[in-house]
Structures are given as C-alpha cells and as structure tokens.
Design a protein around this motif. Sequence first.
Motif, PDB file in Angstrom:
ATOM      1  N   MET A   1      -8.460 -32.317  -5.780  1.00 34.61           N
ATOM      2  CA  MET A   1      -8.971 -30.948  -5.749  1.00 34.61           C
ATOM      3  C   MET A   1      -7.841 -30.003  -5.348  1.00 34.61           C
ATOM      4  O   MET A   1      -6.976 -30.364  -4.553  1.00 34.61           O
ATOM      5  N   THR A   2      -7.878 -28.804  -5.911  1.00 34.07           N
ATOM      6  CA  THR A   2      -6.884 -27.784  -5.599  1.00 34.07           C
ATOM      7  C   THR A   2      -7.601 -26.491  -5.253  1.00 34.07           C
ATOM      8  O   THR A   2      -8.488 -26.058  -5.991  1.00 34.07           O
ATOM      9  N   THR A   3      -7.224 -25.894  -4.124  1.00 36.21           N
ATOM     10  CA  THR A   3      -7.858 -24.647  -3.700  1.00 36.21           C
ATOM     11  C   THR A   3      -7.032 -23.454  -4.162  1.00 36.21           C
ATOM     12  O   THR A   3      -5.808 -23.422  -3.982  1.00 36.21           O
ATOM     13  N   LEU A   4      -7.705 -22.499  -4.768  1.00 30.26           N
ATOM     14  CA  LEU A   4      -7.061 -21.266  -5.233  1.00 30.26           C
ATOM     15  C   LEU A   4      -7.810 -20.077  -4.652  1.00 30.26           C
ATOM     16  O   LEU A   4      -9.043 -20.032  -4.692  1.00 30.26           O
ATOM     17  N   HIS A   5      -7.076 -19.123  -4.114  1.00 33.93           N
ATOM     18  CA  HIS A   5      -7.678 -17.881  -3.644  1.00 33.93           C
ATOM     19  C   HIS A   5      -7.388 -16.811  -4.689  1.00 33.93           C
ATOM     20  O   HIS A   5      -6.245 -16.399  -4.885  1.00 33.93           O
ATOM     21  N   LEU A   6      -8.411 -16.401  -5.391  1.00 27.49           N
ATOM     22  CA  LEU A   6      -8.293 -15.433  -6.480  1.00 27.49           C
ATOM     23  C   LEU A   6      -9.054 -14.181  -6.083  1.00 27.49           C
ATOM     24  O   LEU A   6     -10.277 -14.127  -6.170  1.00 27.49           O
ATOM     25  N   GLY A   7      -8.315 -13.187  -5.632  1.00 29.75           N
ATOM     26  CA  GLY A   7      -8.978 -11.988  -5.123  1.00 29.75           C
ATOM     27  C   GLY A   7      -9.812 -12.339  -3.906  1.00 29.75           C
ATOM     28  O   GLY A   7      -9.363 -13.017  -2.978  1.00 29.75           O
ATOM     29  N   SER A   8     -11.055 -11.924  -3.927  1.00 28.07           N
ATOM     30  CA  SER A   8     -11.951 -12.225  -2.808  1.00 28.07           C
ATOM     31  C   SER A   8     -12.706 -13.527  -3.025  1.00 28.07           C
ATOM     32  O   SER A   8     -13.552 -13.891  -2.210  1.00 28.07           O
ATOM     33  N   LYS A   9     -12.410 -14.237  -4.115  1.00 33.00           N
ATOM     34  CA  LYS A   9     -13.101 -15.485  -4.421  1.00 33.00           C
ATOM     35  C   LYS A   9     -12.225 -16.683  -4.063  1.00 33.00           C
ATOM     36  O   LYS A   9     -11.003 -16.621  -4.160  1.00 33.00           O
ATOM     37  N   THR A  10     -12.872 -17.758  -3.661  1.00 29.47           N
ATOM     38  CA  THR A  10     -12.188 -19.026  -3.426  1.00 29.47           C
ATOM     39  C   THR A  10     -12.644 -20.021  -4.478  1.00 29.47           C
ATOM     40  O   THR A  10     -13.837 -20.315  -4.581  1.00 29.47           O
ATOM     41  N   TRP A  11     -11.697 -20.507  -5.269  1.00 31.58           N
ATOM     42  CA  TRP A  11     -11.988 -21.478  -6.312  1.00 31.58           C
ATOM     43  C   TRP A  11     -11.378 -22.819  -5.936  1.00 31.58           C
ATOM     44  O   TRP A  11     -10.260 -22.885  -5.402  1.00 31.58           O
ATOM     45  N   VAL A  12     -12.089 -23.868  -6.229  1.00 28.81           N
ATOM     46  CA  VAL A  12     -11.583 -25.227  -6.063  1.00 28.81           C
ATOM     47  C   VAL A  12     -11.636 -25.893  -7.429  1.00 28.81           C
ATOM     48  O   VAL A  12     -12.708 -26.040  -8.017  1.00 28.81           O
ATOM     49  N   THR A  13     -10.480 -26.265  -7.966  1.00 27.44           N
ATOM     50  CA  THR A  13     -10.460 -26.936  -9.267  1.00 27.44           C
ATOM     51  C   THR A  13     -10.667 -28.429  -9.050  1.00 27.44           C
ATOM     52  O   THR A  13     -10.093 -29.031  -8.137  1.00 27.44           O
ATOM     53  N   LEU A  14     -11.484 -29.021  -9.888  1.00 30.28           N
ATOM     54  CA  LEU A  14     -11.792 -30.443  -9.825  1.00 30.28           C
ATOM     55  C   LEU A  14     -10.964 -31.144 -10.885  1.00 30.28           C
ATOM     56  O   LEU A  14     -11.107 -30.868 -12.077  1.00 30.28           O
ATOM     57  N   ASN A  15     -10.103 -32.055 -10.455  1.00 26.81           N
ATOM     58  CA  ASN A  15      -9.058 -32.583 -11.330  1.00 26.81           C
ATOM     59  C   ASN A  15      -9.241 -34.041 -11.717  1.00 26.81           C
ATOM     60  O   ASN A  15      -8.377 -34.604 -12.404  1.00 26.81           O
ATOM     61  N   THR A  16     -10.340 -34.683 -11.307  1.00 26.29           N
ATOM     62  CA  THR A  16     -10.605 -36.066 -11.687  1.00 26.29           C
ATOM     63  C   THR A  16     -12.080 -36.213 -12.053  1.00 26.29           C
ATOM     64  O   THR A  16     -12.924 -35.414 -11.645  1.00 26.29           O
TER      65      THR A  16
END
Length: 447
Positions: A1-16
């Motif tokens: 998993m990778t955490t990204l802070h995009l503006g006021s949103k927090t995204w977690v990409t699921l990579n498996t």
Amino acid sequence: MTTLHLGSKTWVTLNTHRVTHEIIVKRGSITNGRSAYPIASDIVSHSGRSLVLPTAQWSEKRRVMHHLLSGSALKKYGEFQEIESTQMLAEYIFKPKEWYRNHYRYANSVIHRIALGERFIMSAQNLANTQRIVAEFTRSIGASIIDWFPALSRLPRFMQPWRGYWEKVGQFHLDVYRSWWDPVKKQIDDGTAPPSFARDGLLSPNAKFSGDDQEAMYVTLQLIEAGSDTTREVLNCFVMAALCYPNKFQRLRDEIDKVCGSNAERLPVLADLENIPYVHAYAKELLRWRPIFISTPDHMLTEDLEFEGYLFPAGTCFAINEIAVSYECESPTEFIPERWLDGKEMDITHGLWQFGGGRRICVGYKLGQRSLFLNIARLAYCFDYHATGPYNSKHMNYEKTGEPFPVMPTIRSEAHRELILREAKDAGVLEEAQLEYESIPDWVPEY
C-alpha cells in the motif's frame, strides 16, 4: 500500500491482489463510499452519474441497474448481441479499413438497444458526441484542484472563476443526453415504446424507481456512455495482440475450430460460452496485458478501519493500482492467456480488477464478458490481421478519431465470407452493413 496526500484528501493505493481483496471485497460494507467531486460529479454530471456519487445517492440507482443486468435479463439480451455482432462481421468485409469503427458501432448499438429499446444508427455526429462526452467526463475526474479541495466549491460564486468552463462542459453533456432521451421518453409516455430498461426498469410503476426524470435519464444514458467505450477498446487490444502474438492467436483459432469446424461450418454463438474456455482466458489476458483503466475511482471509508496494524480514519480513499496488480505475475509484459486456464476463466472478475470490486463493481461486467467472448471468438474464427505500417504495442490512438494503429483485416477464406454474408442476410442487417460511415466531425470543444 502507498499513501498519497492529494489536496485535502488522503488516498491509499492498493498494489497487490491480496490487499485489494481484503479491503475492497472483504471490507466492502465500509469501503463503498465515494469522496466529493464538485467538478466531475456536481457540475459536469449534474449529480447524475452513479460512478462518482456517494453511497446515499448511489444505492437506489445501483438497485435498478443490477436488475437490468441480472442473469435472466442477460439471456434476453443475447439475441441483440448476436445480431449486432453479425452486422459487425459483415462490416469487416465491406469496410475493413474502418475495423475500429465497426467495433464502436457494435458496442454502442447493443447497449443502446438494451437501454432505450431500439436499434441505433451510429451517425457521425452521435459518434463524435459520444467520444467527446466520455473523454470530457473521464478527464474531469480530479482534473481541477477543486476536486482535491472540495471546500473551495463553497466559495461565493464570484470567487470561482473555474465554474464557467465546467458548466459549459456539463451543459453540453446534458443537451446531448436530452437529444437521445426526450424522444424515447415521449414514446414511453404515449405507450408506443418497445421494451427497454428505460421503459420497464425505470419508468414503469412496477419498477418503483424513486428518482425524477433527469435521474432516470442519467441512469440510462450513462450505461450507453460506459458500455460503448470499454468494449470497443478491448476489441482494439485484441487486434493488437493478434499482431504481436500470432502463435497465441492461432491457438485461439484452433480452439474455436474444434467447436465450430475449420471449414466455416457455423459462427460461434453465446451457447458456446462453456465450450471454449480459451476464449475467456484470452479476454482476461487482454484486460491484464493492456488494462483499459490504470486506476479505479476511489473507495472511501465510511467508518474507521484497523487493518494489519494500520489505522485508517473514516474518509480515507482507497484506489486499486491496476498496473501494479495486473503485473503481479510471472512474465508480466508477455501476453500469455494460458495463465488464466485455472477453472475460473469464465469469471472475468476472478483475479482481475478492471471492473472494480466489492459493492461498487461494475454492474455490467457479465454483459461485457459475453460481448467479448462472442466477438473475440467470431473475429478470430473469420479474419486474419496484418500490419500495414510501424506500430507501438503500448500505444493506441484513443484520443482522436483516426485509426488506432495501422492494420488491415482480411477474410480467412471464401467459405467464411459466404457464411458471414448468409448470416447477415438472415439477420436482416446485410444492407445496413454496406452503408459507408460519414466523416467524423471534430469533437474538441471550442471553449
């Protein structure tokens, strides 16, 4: 998993595959939300496209769409798919240079007939409008900083200079939708409309749809928008794979010949679904090898989640990293349909996430799978493909209306030509298949 802070949103990409299944499927009851998209949803879509709606507004629309694409309904739609596919094969004979437009006409006509109840003549203007709407909507998702800082959409209007542009985009979409919807709605009101999802699934008293007329319009026409584009793109990838991996294409043909005969005895039909597993494996490998979507729309947590030592607060958004997950296999850059011959090949969602997952999975995936099976089997059975110039197997020209890459299909044999023409005549689509396509007008917006 990778955490990204995009503006006021927090995204977690699921990579498996594993974490995707654990979070999107097993925790689907709390990961089926959508974050706010003031531009893509509220303005461009007039809060009508289910794809970007929050759970409260999405649930009712999901219910009626699920009914549309249930198992019993799929059998009824099979006749539409086979007729339109037969016309596409005849168009390949009469208009081989337009092979990619033949794919688009098929996909659009099938879903149009299901949604609105009538065969659709894909005029040049309608084709351009459909392409423009799809392109503008998909580009609008996250294209503006406002979608990443949703609070900015609550500023006074004079402090929102971006609104004018996006409102024009949204108005164009609404106007095109109305031009398709209003005549059908009038027929329904007059009692002269043929059976359709719009008539029977939304506007019939038995449907118990609680939305208004505009909501019914968006529910119906977003099906046409989505169903037209994805199917034709996968069929284009099928042609690319035929050029790049002729040995796999030959095995595909050999498997079909075992069922339909190598001497053009008959066309593959949907009744063959369980008889040619390699076609299903081929379709799944196309979606893995060249994913149509590089990421899914976000799945927003509706309550706090603790997962394997991590605490994700409500409002966290999860997105499937389609490229990473698709490449989580041996020899990921190679096209190997055999990797899917695992007894689950007939389930196009098993091991794949191109249709999303969990409670937000695309309701039309079974319809899409049947279209891919039918057309991949028929095209491989009847046609050969030859490159007419240099091409890049990682690039297709989806953004313009020209040919995606240089290729010329040719009929496999005279017997296959006669089979197609006979089937097209019997289906009543031979004359229509011979009509030339109009030149496609430029759909790039002027504003």
